[in-house]
Scaffold this active site. Sequence first.
Site, PDB file in Angstrom:
ATOM      1  N   TYR A 133       0.898  -1.169   0.104  1.00 10.49           N
ATOM      2  CA  TYR A 133      -0.217  -0.063   0.014  1.00 10.49           C
ATOM      3  C   TYR A 133       0.857   1.204  -0.153  1.00 10.49           C
ATOM      4  O   TYR A 133       1.495   1.468   0.882  1.00 10.49           O
ATOM      5  CB  TYR A 133      -1.006  -0.131   1.344  1.00 10.49           C
ATOM      6  CG  TYR A 133      -1.789   1.078   1.508  1.00 10.49           C
ATOM      7  CD1 TYR A 133      -2.257   2.079   0.478  1.00 10.49           C
ATOM      8  CD2 TYR A 133      -2.591   1.266   2.568  1.00 10.49           C
ATOM      9  CE1 TYR A 133      -3.042   2.974   0.400  1.00 10.49           C
ATOM     10  CE2 TYR A 133      -3.458   2.382   2.779  1.00 10.49           C
ATOM     11  CZ  TYR A 133      -3.381   3.263   1.821  1.00 10.49           C
ATOM     12  OH  TYR A 133      -4.441   4.165   1.941  1.00 10.49           O
ATOM     13  N   LYS A 161      -1.825  -1.552  -3.630  1.00  6.77           N
ATOM     14  CA  LYS A 161      -2.796  -0.505  -3.829  1.00  6.77           C
ATOM     15  C   LYS A 161      -2.013   0.696  -3.977  1.00  6.77           C
ATOM     16  O   LYS A 161      -1.404   1.290  -3.010  1.00  6.77           O
ATOM     17  CB  LYS A 161      -3.787  -0.591  -2.396  1.00  6.77           C
ATOM     18  CG  LYS A 161      -4.444   0.661  -2.292  1.00  6.77           C
ATOM     19  CD  LYS A 161      -5.287   0.832  -0.965  1.00  6.77           C
ATOM     20  CE  LYS A 161      -6.143   2.084  -0.799  1.00  6.77           C
ATOM     21  NZ  LYS A 161      -6.668   2.212   0.669  1.00  6.77           N
TER      22      LYS A 161
END
EC number: 4.3.3.7
Length: 292
Positions: A133, A161
């Site tokens: 992320y 992400k």
Amino acid sequence: MFTGSIVALVTPMDEKGNVSRSCLKKLIDYHVANGTSAIVSVGTTGESATLSHDEHGDVVMMTLELADGRIPVIAGTGANATAEAISLTQRFNDSGIVGCLTVTPYYNRPTQEGLFQHFKAIAEHTDLPQILYNVPSRTGCDMLPETVGRLAEIKNIIAIKEATGNLTRVHQIKELVSDDFILLSGDDASALDFMQLGGHGVISVTANVAARDMADMCKLAAEGQFAEARAINQRLMPLHNKLFVEPNPIPVKWACKALGLVATDTLRLPMTPITDHGRDIVKAALQHAGLL
């Protein structure tokens, strides 16, 4: 389960700031009914920063229990100390979650080599699939595509992400990873463009209040029906943007309350309730989206 519209779920609380089991069940039921691909439990939107370690684990386990196999659950397990991130991750090794979302270390701003070693160490201590992320606006640390490419060679690091909103990152990362590495947008406003460039879905704040629309948009994009997907996206665009009129998750919690999905928009300090001005802006965006 790691593609399409994945919701970054809010953590509902009662007026005293305790996690509300009944509202959590209502939220999960809403996402099951409206086609959300998976739930991220206790990420940034789920207020991981203001939950204790015990509460963090308890909310993930409660989410798993209430989901009851109807929708996959991904646990947020990021920390700015590698040992802490490993400990959080290992807590869920045999829990039934399908993977972990692990943010880059925040505040201490490691080098690219430090980032590589951090995520490598976490992956070596679990068999759970890991989703990287990258959200520099929150962490003060930007994981570059070259580092992602190195990490993608590790067997159980399966996705990222990418929340910079920089669409050139899609091309840069795709050139450095295998075809089965999953690219997820972390920015609702640019998510459709991200998918049109080869991304596989979005971990979404907007999906908290527009689950069916986000699921439909992602499905249409996956099928190559971008004109139809864009019609949905244009209706949601004010919402994508205005859910960040104040720091996340302040606006989206109020929006959930406005739609009757949760009983209160209670947050824990230092997060404070939405201002009257912010509320008016989010209300208008909900109305534009046809949700209110």
